[in-house]
Motif scaffolding. Structure first.
Motif, PDB file in Angstrom:
ATOM      1  N   UNK A  91      64.401  54.952  37.922  1.00 40.10           N
ATOM      2  CA  UNK A  91      64.802  54.455  36.609  1.00 40.10           C
ATOM      3  C   UNK A  91      63.612  53.731  36.004  1.00 40.10           C
ATOM      4  N   UNK A  92      63.327  54.032  34.754  1.00 37.08           N
ATOM      5  CA  UNK A  92      62.236  53.331  34.087  1.00 37.08           C
ATOM      6  C   UNK A  92      62.482  51.829  34.145  1.00 37.08           C
ATOM      7  N   UNK A  93      61.466  51.042  34.515  1.00 31.41           N
ATOM      8  CA  UNK A  93      61.666  49.601  34.720  1.00 31.41           C
ATOM      9  C   UNK A  93      62.092  48.815  33.494  1.00 31.41           C
ATOM     10  N   UNK A  94      62.001  49.388  32.311  1.00 30.11           N
ATOM     11  CA  UNK A  94      62.400  48.678  31.091  1.00 30.11           C
ATOM     12  C   UNK A  94      61.598  47.384  30.913  1.00 30.11           C
ATOM     13  N   UNK A  95      60.296  47.553  30.897  1.00 22.42           N
ATOM     14  CA  UNK A  95      59.418  46.415  30.686  1.00 22.42           C
ATOM     15  C   UNK A  95      59.676  45.774  29.328  1.00 22.42           C
ATOM     16  N   UNK A  96      59.480  44.488  29.263  1.00 24.68           N
ATOM     17  CA  UNK A  96      59.498  43.803  27.975  1.00 24.68           C
ATOM     18  C   UNK A  96      58.226  44.196  27.239  1.00 24.68           C
ATOM     19  N   UNK A  97      58.329  44.831  26.068  1.00 23.88           N
ATOM     20  CA  UNK A  97      57.118  45.258  25.360  1.00 23.88           C
ATOM     21  C   UNK A  97      56.236  44.099  24.908  1.00 23.88           C
ATOM     22  N   UNK A  98      56.799  42.899  24.868  1.00 28.46           N
ATOM     23  CA  UNK A  98      56.030  41.721  24.456  1.00 28.46           C
ATOM     24  C   UNK A  98      55.418  41.078  25.698  1.00 28.46           C
ATOM     25  N   UNK A  99      54.105  41.046  25.739  1.00 28.23           N
ATOM     26  CA  UNK A  99      53.418  40.465  26.892  1.00 28.23           C
ATOM     27  C   UNK A  99      53.375  38.947  26.821  1.00 28.23           C
ATOM     28  N   UNK A 100      53.249  38.420  25.591  1.00 31.29           N
ATOM     29  CA  UNK A 100      53.101  36.970  25.425  1.00 31.29           C
ATOM     30  C   UNK A 100      53.577  36.571  24.035  1.00 31.29           C
ATOM     31  N   UNK A 101      54.319  35.486  23.982  1.00 32.76           N
ATOM     32  CA  UNK A 101      54.794  34.963  22.702  1.00 32.76           C
ATOM     33  C   UNK A 101      54.224  33.570  22.489  1.00 32.76           C
ATOM     34  N   UNK A 102      53.588  33.392  21.349  1.00 35.08           N
ATOM     35  CA  UNK A 102      53.037  32.090  20.974  1.00 35.08           C
ATOM     36  C   UNK A 102      53.694  31.684  19.658  1.00 35.08           C
ATOM     37  N   UNK A 103      54.856  31.051  19.770  1.00 31.61           N
ATOM     38  CA  UNK A 103      55.606  30.717  18.572  1.00 31.61           C
ATOM     39  C   UNK A 103      56.067  31.985  17.888  1.00 31.61           C
ATOM     40  N   UNK A 104      55.756  32.135  16.600  1.00 29.30           N
ATOM     41  CA  UNK A 104      56.169  33.344  15.876  1.00 29.30           C
ATOM     42  C   UNK A 104      55.275  34.557  16.153  1.00 29.30           C
ATOM     43  N   UNK A 105      54.203  34.350  16.887  1.00 25.37           N
ATOM     44  CA  UNK A 105      53.252  35.428  17.159  1.00 25.37           C
ATOM     45  C   UNK A 105      53.615  36.106  18.481  1.00 25.37           C
ATOM     46  N   UNK A 106      53.797  37.415  18.434  1.00 28.13           N
ATOM     47  CA  UNK A 106      54.134  38.183  19.630  1.00 28.13           C
ATOM     48  C   UNK A 106      53.001  39.162  19.936  1.00 28.13           C
ATOM     49  N   UNK A 107      52.498  39.060  21.139  1.00 28.28           N
ATOM     50  CA  UNK A 107      51.426  39.946  21.589  1.00 28.28           C
ATOM     51  C   UNK A 107      52.040  41.026  22.467  1.00 28.28           C
ATOM     52  N   UNK A 108      51.948  42.270  22.031  1.00 32.32           N
ATOM     53  CA  UNK A 108      52.573  43.377  22.736  1.00 32.32           C
ATOM     54  C   UNK A 108      51.622  44.002  23.758  1.00 32.32           C
ATOM     55  N   UNK A 109      52.219  44.533  24.805  1.00 31.54           N
ATOM     56  CA  UNK A 109      51.431  45.210  25.828  1.00 31.54           C
ATOM     57  C   UNK A 109      50.638  46.362  25.230  1.00 31.54           C
ATOM     58  N   UNK A 110      51.249  47.074  24.289  1.00 26.71           N
ATOM     59  CA  UNK A 110      50.567  48.234  23.709  1.00 26.71           C
ATOM     60  C   UNK A 110      49.315  47.805  22.957  1.00 26.71           C
TER      61      UNK A 110
END
Length: 272
Positions: free
Chosen positions: A3-22
């Motif tokens: 089963x695909x692990x269903x990773x959280x696409x967001x690697x890091x959140x800094x307040x309103x800023x979301x840094x995605x793995x992609x």
């Protein structure tokens, strides 16, 4: 089945800023390119022709613009021209998704041609320097696709040991993890081949030609295991859009191969 692990696409959140793995995979790809290109520029005959770190930094800037603009416009023109003709305001909405490798390739080719013209170098010289540094970045991008659970493979049988269910597909059917196939083929394998071939002086244009032939062939194979876009399906001869786009890529590579100069490359341009 896996089963695909269903990773959280967001690697890091800094307040309103979301840094995605992609997004991080894109940064990784550009960083790896820079590191590899600097090392390659230090090799003969490139170093003898005046290539240096600043030249690579300038080339990277041109390349990034080519990847982003070409990748987006390629997706618009190759995959959904009617949609974007009706909704032109969405063409630049890259945050909604939609990038095409073949469009990015055309963008990079245009960027390299412009760079070569401005720096008084030949296009083949620039392309030969760039080509071996690209596949490892493509591998990073395919890992980003896998993390996102997108671009999944075609349905297969459950007895395939690595068959995987991608909940994002809307079904519980086992599928090929085609993102990992592309990671291994277009990324790692092509990287190894080009690093080996490009280590020695070759006729001018042959290294770039091998990239085009190698990527086009390996992508064509991997596409046989990848689910075609649902809004396109399979096209003529039961080939996907990705496979058809590989055909002119391989043909161009073959043309560059047979027309390459017979002598070892002797770049003559000088960086300002």
């Amino acid at each position: 089945m896996l089963i695909h692990p269903q990773f959280d696409p967001v690697a890091l959140s800094l307040g309103p800023v979301h840094i995605h793995w992609y997004g991080l995979t894109y940064l990784t790809a550009f960083g790896l390119f820079y590191w590899l290109a600097v090392r390659r520029a230090a090799q003969a005959p490139f170093a003898q022709a005046g290539w240096h770190r600043q030249a690579i930094e300038d080339l990277l800037f041109f390349g990034v613009m080519g990847v982003i603009l070409g990748g987006r416009l390629g997706y618009v023109l190759f995959y959904k021209p009617a949609h974007y003709l009706a909704h032109p305001g969405e063409i630049l909405a890259v945050w909604q998704g939609g990038m095409a490798f073949h469009g990015g390739l055309l963008g990079v080719i245009a960027a390299m041609a412009l760079y070569a013209r401005l720096r008084q170098r030949t296009f083949r010289e620039v392309a030969d320097l760039v080509a071996p540094c690209v596949p490892i970045g493509l591998a990073a991008g395919r890992l980003g696709n896998f993390v996102n659970g997108e671009l999944w493979g075609r349905v297969t049988t459950a007895d395939v040991p690595w068959a995987m269910v991608f909940p994002q597909s809307g079904s519980d059917l086992p599928r090929h993890p085609s993102q990992l196939y592309q990671f291994a083929l277009e990324g790692l394998l092509l990287f190894a081949v080009l690093q080996w071939y490009g280590r020695k002086p070759r006729p001018l244009g042959r290294v770039a030609a091998l990239f085009l032939i190698g990527y086009g062939t390996l992508r064509f194979v991997a596409e046989a295991f990848r689910e075609p876009d649902d809004f396109l399906g399979l096209l003529a001869l039961n080939l996907s859009m990705g496979q058809w786009l590989c055909v002119p890529m391989v043909a161009l590579g073959a043309l560059m191969w047979v027309t390459a100069k017979k002598d070892a490359p002797q770049p003559v341009g000088q960086e300002a």
